[in-house]
Write a protein that holds these residues in place. Structure first.
Motif, PDB file in Angstrom:
ATOM      1  N   ALA A  41      40.362  74.764 -72.644  1.00 59.31           N
ATOM      2  CA  ALA A  41      41.163  75.744 -71.901  1.00 59.31           C
ATOM      3  C   ALA A  41      42.647  75.413 -71.961  1.00 59.31           C
ATOM      4  N   ALA A  42      43.005  74.143 -72.047  1.00 59.17           N
ATOM      5  CA  ALA A  42      44.425  73.772 -72.127  1.00 59.17           C
ATOM      6  C   ALA A  42      45.046  74.307 -73.405  1.00 59.17           C
ATOM      7  N   GLY A  43      44.318  74.181 -74.525  1.00 59.15           N
ATOM      8  CA  GLY A  43      44.833  74.709 -75.789  1.00 59.15           C
ATOM      9  C   GLY A  43      44.927  76.221 -75.787  1.00 59.15           C
ATOM     10  N   ALA A 181      32.244  72.268 -63.190  1.00 57.07           N
ATOM     11  CA  ALA A 181      32.705  72.594 -64.541  1.00 57.07           C
ATOM     12  C   ALA A 181      33.788  73.661 -64.506  1.00 57.07           C
ATOM     13  N   ASN A 182      33.596  74.690 -63.682  1.00 55.58           N
ATOM     14  CA  ASN A 182      34.610  75.740 -63.574  1.00 55.58           C
ATOM     15  C   ASN A 182      35.898  75.224 -62.967  1.00 55.58           C
ATOM     16  N   ALA A 183      35.787  74.275 -62.040  1.00 58.52           N
ATOM     17  CA  ALA A 183      36.997  73.692 -61.442  1.00 58.52           C
ATOM     18  C   ALA A 183      37.812  72.959 -62.503  1.00 58.52           C
ATOM     19  N   PHE A 184      37.128  72.209 -63.362  1.00 54.99           N
ATOM     20  CA  PHE A 184      37.846  71.515 -64.430  1.00 54.99           C
ATOM     21  C   PHE A 184      38.427  72.499 -65.441  1.00 54.99           C
ATOM     22  N   PHE A 185      37.697  73.599 -65.709  1.00 54.28           N
ATOM     23  CA  PHE A 185      38.220  74.607 -66.627  1.00 54.28           C
ATOM     24  C   PHE A 185      39.511  75.200 -66.069  1.00 54.28           C
ATOM     25  N   SER A 186      39.527  75.513 -64.769  1.00 52.10           N
ATOM     26  CA  SER A 186      40.735  76.038 -64.135  1.00 52.10           C
ATOM     27  C   SER A 186      41.866  75.016 -64.151  1.00 52.10           C
ATOM     28  N   GLY A 192      47.561  73.775 -69.413  1.00 53.22           N
ATOM     29  CA  GLY A 192      48.059  74.539 -70.553  1.00 53.22           C
ATOM     30  C   GLY A 192      49.246  75.407 -70.191  1.00 53.22           C
ATOM     31  N   ASN A 193      49.203  76.015 -68.999  1.00 53.51           N
ATOM     32  CA  ASN A 193      50.333  76.829 -68.544  1.00 53.51           C
ATOM     33  C   ASN A 193      51.610  76.005 -68.453  1.00 53.51           C
TER      34      ASN A 193
END
Length: 495
Positions: A41-43, A181-186, A192-193
């Motif tokens: 997600a960061a990329g 998992a969703n928390a880490f994705f966020s 990334g932002n």
């Protein structure tokens, strides 16, 4: 799906692939593997941040008039409605020996590389194909840029859906693991932002890649090209390392249930949901749509506002005006980075603040008024900047006070943005639970209240602004009015 939309909660039945039962998923994977996949997600978000901060000004430098530049943003909502459902459908049924999700994630990463090179080298390739350096409108470069822009949106949507589905597979139906998992994705989206906005705000990044500056590519173009190089490097690193480290089970269609074969298609489910939708969900959709009509003019044109109205530059003016415009755009990227930091911290406190204020709908209503005030304040900041230029000269640039005021608006707007990214989806889950509707389908319907306003703003913002003499303020004023109405409706009508 737009970069500005929060990830759909993964605690409902829609998360579990329809082609595989929960019992077939096995034990949840270790947390470190979920973190590895989440890092993609960061990329992805690095590229989205570059789109939001730099690409609207860049397309004007290539010669597209301001009133038409918003049309380029139509790709986001269109691909969000079409690409993600299609990719999700086929990734659920992929029988590749590399697994169901990894082939799509890798394909999306490759498309990002192609898109980044097309966008970064649009001016150079346009000159090679016949554009003249003194052409005001570089037609070939614009077509190459538009092609790269659309490929980039399709690629990002191709990446996001399978990544979220992969995390659900790794969680194996475990609710706590899924939320983690969703928390880490966020979290990695926020990373990334910040990285993307930081890169966009650094005016000397082209010195890291000195070969990026050419006859057809000036300093702004070279900085943009360098930003995309960094984005490509980051995305390839996190994608390749994650896909190498985390294995994806090969899926066998023999286990498909008979009811899956007769399942209603995605768009058929959406149409059916509208037919049986109850009043609370309709009210939520109306508030959400008004809210995003308020947000999109600023989110699409915030850096252009900094370059044009605050700094007094012009993307098509003389060298002095172009220099001011570039400085304003980079200052806007700095503002977006500050906005992302405030957004991250505010997101951690939304639930606690909502309880203290007496409920989610009251919190949402109040922050919509904050959004309305901030959008209205852009008019005041612009007038102060214009007044200073009348006395100090057109090339003077803004005072420190005007610059601080503009950046303060970016920071404050991180507060309502955090609520916008969470409260509507939480209310949709509550309403769907009380009415017996499916969580995933309700959230899918709510998503239309986001992408349709984006299409309206993309089609209408430029021509609407031109009716009032050009610039960005007319769209911001309409956004302020929509935000105020959204706040009133949220407090008085929502359940």
């Amino acid at each position: 799906m737009s970069p500005l939309q929060p990830e759909t909660p993964a605690n409902d039945d829609a998360v579990v692939p329809t082609t595989q039962s929960t019992s077939d998923l096995g034990e949840p994977s270790p947390l470190r593997k979920m973190i590895s996949v989440s890092s993609i997600a960061a990329g992805v978000q690095f590229g989205w941040a570059l789109q939001l901060s730099l690409l609207t000004p860049y397309v004007q430098l290539l010669g597209i008039p301001h009133k038409w530049s918003s049309l380029i943003w139509l790709c986001g909502p269109i691909s969000g409605m079409l690409v993600q459902p299609t990719v999700g459908y086929y990734s659920d049924r992929c029988t590749s020996r590399f697994g169901r999700r990894r082939p799509f994630i890798f394909s999306g990463a490759v498309l990002v590389v192609v898109a980044g090179l097309l966008i970064g080298y649009a001016a150079d390739l346009g000159q090679t194909l016949g554009d003249k350096l003194d052409d005001k409108v570089k037609v070939r470069a614009i077509w190459l840029f538009a092609l790269g822009f659309w490929i980039l949106d399709v690629a990002n949507n191709t990446l996001q859906g399978p990544c979220r589905a992969f995390l659900a597979d790794l969680a194996a139906g475990d609710a706590r693991k899924t939320r983690t998992a969703n928390a880490f994705f966020s979290f990695f989206m926020a990373v990334g932002n910040v990285l993307g906005y930081a890169a966009g705000s650094y005016t000397n990044l082209h010195k890291v890649f000195p070969f990026t500056m050419t006859k057809a590519c000036d300093i702004y173009c070279a900085n943009l090209k360098s930003c995309f190089f960094l984005s490509i490097i980051l995305l390839l690193f996190v994608t390749i390392s994650s896909l190498w480290y985390v294995k994806d089970k090969q899926w066998s269609p023999e286990k498909e249930d008979s009811d899956v074969k007769t399942k209603t298609p995605f768009f058929g489910e959406i149409v059916g949901a509208f037919k049986v939708m109850e009043r609370p969900m309709w009210m939520l959709i109306i508030v959400t749509a008004l809210n995003w009509i308020a947000w999109f003019p600023f989110l699409l044109f915030d850096t252009d506002w900094m370059g044009r109205e605050v700094y007094g530059g012009e993307s098509s003016g003389n060298e002095g005006l172009k220099r001011l415009y570039n400085q304003g755009v980079h200052a806007g990227a700095l503002g977006l980075m500050i906005n992302a930091i405030v957004l991250g911290f505010m997101s951690l406190g939304v639930e606690w603040i909502g309880r203290k204020m007496g409920g989610a709908k009251r919190l949402w209503g109040v922050v919509n008024f904050i959004l309305a005030v901030c959008l209205a304040m852009t008019v005041l900041v612009t007038k102060y900047a214009e007044a200073h230029r009348k006395t100090a000269g057109d090339l003077a640039g803004p005072t420190d006070g005007v610059r601080a005021g503009a950046l303060s608006l970016f920071a404050i707007l991180g507060i309502p943005l955090a609520v916008t990214f969470s409260i509507p989806f939480a209310l949709a889950s509550i309403i769907s639970s009380s009415s017996g509707a499916g969580q995933g389908l309700s959230l899918g319907v709510l998503n239309l209240a986001i992408v349709i306003p984006q299409m309206v703003v993309s089609l209408g913002a430029g021509p609407f602004d031109s009716w009032f003499g050009g610039g960005n303020l007319p769209g911001f004023v309409v956004g302020a009015i929509a935000a105020a109405i959204s706040g009133i409706v949220a407090i008085t009508v929502l359940p």
